[in-house]
Design a protein around this motif. Structure first.
Motif, mmCIF file in Angstrom:
data_model
loop_
_atom_site.group_PDB
_atom_site.id
_atom_site.type_symbol
_atom_site.label_atom_id
_atom_site.label_comp_id
_atom_site.label_asym_id
_atom_site.label_seq_id
_atom_site.Cartn_x
_atom_site.Cartn_y
_atom_site.Cartn_z
ATOM 1 N N ASP A 180 9.712 17.422 2.011
ATOM 2 C CA ASP A 180 9.404 17.532 0.587
ATOM 3 C C ASP A 180 7.885 17.587 0.359
ATOM 4 N N ALA A 181 7.127 17.707 1.446
ATOM 5 C CA ALA A 181 5.667 17.517 1.350
ATOM 6 C C ALA A 181 4.887 18.821 1.340
ATOM 7 N N ALA A 182 3.958 18.940 0.390
ATOM 8 C CA ALA A 182 3.002 20.053 0.412
ATOM 9 C C ALA A 182 2.133 19.855 1.655
ATOM 10 N N SER A 183 2.117 20.862 2.528
ATOM 11 C CA SER A 183 1.446 20.717 3.815
ATOM 12 C C SER A 183 0.585 21.937 4.093
ATOM 13 N N SER A 239 1.158 11.778 5.732
ATOM 14 C CA SER A 239 1.691 10.733 4.855
ATOM 15 C C SER A 239 3.206 10.785 5.001
ATOM 16 N N LEU A 240 3.790 9.744 5.565
ATOM 17 C CA LEU A 240 5.237 9.744 5.828
ATOM 18 C C LEU A 240 6.036 9.830 4.536
ATOM 19 N N LYS A 241 5.608 9.068 3.529
ATOM 20 C CA LYS A 241 6.464 9.004 2.338
ATOM 21 C C LYS A 241 6.469 10.318 1.563
ATOM 22 N N SER A 242 5.452 11.174 1.789
ATOM 23 C CA SER A 242 5.434 12.483 1.111
ATOM 24 C C SER A 242 6.540 13.405 1.615
ATOM 25 N N LEU A 243 7.041 13.132 2.814
ATOM 26 C CA LEU A 243 8.005 14.061 3.434
ATOM 27 C C LEU A 243 9.394 13.982 2.809
ATOM 28 N N GLY A 244 9.627 12.981 1.939
ATOM 29 C CA GLY A 244 10.980 12.683 1.486
ATOM 30 C C GLY A 244 11.485 11.520 2.316
ATOM 31 N N TYR A 245 12.774 11.214 2.226
ATOM 32 C CA TYR A 245 13.308 10.136 3.072
ATOM 33 C C TYR A 245 13.741 10.755 4.402
ATOM 34 N N VAL A 246 13.030 10.391 5.481
ATOM 35 C CA VAL A 246 13.324 10.978 6.792
ATOM 36 C C VAL A 246 14.408 10.145 7.473
ATOM 37 N N GLY A 299 -2.105 19.242 8.138
ATOM 38 C CA GLY A 299 -2.045 18.181 7.128
ATOM 39 C C GLY A 299 -0.625 18.086 6.606
ATOM 40 N N LEU A 300 0.038 16.974 6.872
ATOM 41 C CA LEU A 300 1.429 16.770 6.416
ATOM 42 C C LEU A 300 1.414 15.885 5.186
ATOM 43 N N GLY A 301 1.552 16.487 4.009
ATOM 44 C CA GLY A 301 1.614 15.711 2.779
ATOM 45 C C GLY A 301 0.298 15.064 2.394
ATOM 46 N N ILE A 302 -0.803 15.600 2.911
ATOM 47 C CA ILE A 302 -2.123 15.046 2.530
ATOM 48 C C ILE A 302 -3.022 16.169 1.998
ATOM 49 N N SER A 303 -4.065 15.762 1.310
ATOM 50 C CA SER A 303 -5.080 16.715 0.835
ATOM 51 C C SER A 303 -6.000 17.050 2.013
ATOM 52 N N MET A 304 -7.088 17.783 1.735
ATOM 53 C CA MET A 304 -8.078 18.016 2.804
ATOM 54 C C MET A 304 -9.121 16.898 2.839
ATOM 55 N N ALA A 354 10.940 -2.940 4.811
ATOM 56 C CA ALA A 354 12.366 -2.617 4.620
ATOM 57 C C ALA A 354 12.632 -2.317 3.143
ATOM 58 N N ALA A 355 12.022 -3.115 2.255
ATOM 59 C CA ALA A 355 12.226 -2.899 0.814
ATOM 60 C C ALA A 355 11.639 -1.556 0.396
ATOM 61 N N SER A 356 10.466 -1.225 0.941
ATOM 62 C CA SER A 356 9.796 0.027 0.595
ATOM 63 C C SER A 356 10.606 1.226 1.116
ATOM 64 N N ALA A 357 11.149 1.112 2.333
ATOM 65 C CA ALA A 357 11.979 2.199 2.900
ATOM 66 C C ALA A 357 13.232 2.404 2.054
ATOM 67 N N ARG A 358 13.804 1.284 1.578
ATOM 68 C CA ARG A 358 15.010 1.384 0.722
ATOM 69 C C ARG A 358 14.708 2.150 -0.555
ATOM 70 N N ARG A 359 13.528 1.871 -1.121
ATOM 71 C CA ARG A 359 13.136 2.567 -2.361
ATOM 72 C C ARG A 359 13.054 4.074 -2.117
ATOM 73 N N VAL A 360 12.407 4.459 -1.005
ATOM 74 C CA VAL A 360 12.263 5.902 -0.703
ATOM 75 C C VAL A 360 13.657 6.503 -0.464
ATOM 76 N N ARG A 361 14.497 5.755 0.208
ATOM 77 C CA ARG A 361 15.845 6.242 0.532
ATOM 78 C C ARG A 361 16.639 6.572 -0.729
ATOM 79 N N HIS A 362 16.438 5.760 -1.780
ATOM 80 C CA HIS A 362 17.202 5.973 -3.012
ATOM 81 C C HIS A 362 16.558 7.002 -3.927
ATOM 82 N N SER A 363 15.241 7.220 -3.761
ATOM 83 C CA SER A 363 14.553 8.041 -4.768
ATOM 84 C C SER A 363 14.139 9.418 -4.269
ATOM 85 N N ALA A 364 14.103 9.635 -2.948
ATOM 86 C CA ALA A 364 13.552 10.901 -2.440
ATOM 87 C C ALA A 364 14.642 11.729 -1.764
ATOM 88 N N PRO A 365 14.457 13.054 -1.709
ATOM 89 C CA PRO A 365 15.426 13.874 -0.991
ATOM 90 C C PRO A 365 15.459 13.502 0.493
#
Ligand SMILES: CC(C)(COP(=O)(O)OP(=O)(O)OC[C@H]1O[C@@H](n2cnc3c(N)ncnc32)[C@H](O)[C@@H]1OP(=O)(O)O)[C@@H](O)C(=O)NCCC(=O)NCCS
Length: 308
Positions: free
Chosen positions: A269-272, A57-64, A180-185, A19-30
């Motif tokens: 927000d993720a390079a895919s 990578s879920l967090k690469s997508l921005g705040y979903v 690949g959603l927000g990940i490298s190869m 929950a704390a980590s989701a809150r951080r993404v919510r405040h910092s990501a588009p």
């Protein structure tokens, strides 16, 4: 009793951490939505009827908005009712295949065991209409038109990635693509399908010598002994997904771009990226012929510069 209390405390702590980590993404990501993600996926080249094997990578997508389940819905919207989604829902209680093989009491149970592959696979596993393959280390889950065909025979396959495994059947599907959603190869399991099919003609000895039988239960509680051959741990240390192999990841990115096989775009927000599976497989075969594999040394990469 004590074990139960410990488990409950651990689960509560993990829920609080999440929950704390989701809150951080919510405040910092588009912020992004299901509809926005589905539109981005279509722009990347995903069409109705596609069969996708997805690493994410879920967090690469921005705040979903709506979290990982909203991403699952966006993917379903993108491929439509005739499409198919496949996600890695591997469960590796030992951390690696080798260590999991060493756990003498381990019995995989798809009804009880989750996945260690991240938040999107976790949400996918919990969503409606998903079929899960029976495998002690590399259980795969699928939704859509080909879901049954892709997952039904994994426990009969002679090896993790062999004939009748989800990967070999995936290659045979129409419009099969690796996403690949927000990940490298780096963390892409598909590479191993070619290694398995080439066997001794693959230029690197990827596997240990011995195959072990690991116990699994199926969805009805019947027991199966499923063959698993661990990766050679020294070879895995120089693999493309190892943190120290940014050179190899960079080479593969440039190589698949130069070959015109990798479509790049932004999802949320993720390079895919997206690569058609058959062409991916064929190109990996050509590279292996030139001694370029996901284990290649710096000298092997230097000997075959990316052809622009
Ligand atoms: C390891 C890996 C999963 C890490 O990516 P990640 O984005 O940090 O982790 P997840 O995808 O599990 O997403 C969880 C994170 O999303 C973020 N998050 C939570 N709610 C969110 C929301 N609504 N929207 C966006 N992000 C959110 C949090 O930061 C969370 O991190 P936490 O675990 O600290 O709580 C990723 O880099 C990777 O390698 N993916 C491929 C895995 C795979 O398929 N492996 C098999 C091939 S070998």
């Amino acid at each position: 009793m004590l074990d139960e209390a410990k488990r409950a405390a651990r689960a509560a702590l993990e829920a609080w951490r999440r929950a704390a980590s989701a809150r951080r993404v919510r405040h910092s990501a588009p912020h992004v939505t299901r509809a926005g993600l589905a539109a981005d996926l279509a722009r990347l080249g995903i069409a109705h009827g596609d069969t996708l094997f997805i690493h994410s990578s879920l967090k690469s997508l921005g705040y979903v908005e709506g979290g990982a389940p909203a991403v699952v819905h966006a993917l379903q919207d993108a491929v439509g009712p005739q499409g198919t989604l496949l996600l890695p829902t591997y469960y590796l209680p030992g951390g690696t295949v080798r260590a999991t093989c060493a756990m003498s009491d381990y019995v995989f149970d798809p009804r009880r065991h989750g996945t260690h592959m991240g938040r999107l696979p976790e949400a996918f596993l919990a969503s409606a209409g998903v079929r899960r393959s029976i495998h002690p280390t590399h259980s795969v889950s699928a939704w859509g038109r080909h879901a049954v065909h892709l997952t039904e025979a994994h426990h009969h396959a002679p090896s993790i990635f062999g004939m009748d495994s989800p990967w070999q059947r995936f290659i045979g599907c129409d419009q099969a693509k690796v996403l690949g959603l927000g990940i490298s190869m780096g963390p892409v399991t598909f590479y191993h399908a070619l290694e398995d099919a080439m066997g001794d003609t693959f230029p690197v000895r990827v596997w240990e010598d011995d195959t072990q039988l690991l116990a699994c239960l199926d969805h009805d509680g019947r027991r199966w002994d499923v063959p698993v051959r661990p990766f050679d741990s020294a070879v895995a240390q120089r693999r493309i997904d190892h943190p120290g192999r940014a050179d190899l990841r960079d080479y593969f990115h440039r190589e698949f771009d130069a070959a015109g096989l990798r479509v790049n775009g932004i999802v949320g927000d993720a390079a895919s990226w997206l690569i058609p599976a058959l062409a991916f497989y064929a190109h990996l075969g050509r590279l292996a012929f030139d001694d370029v594999t996901i284990y290649a040394t710096a000298a092997q990469l230097a000997a075959r510069p990316v052809r622009q």
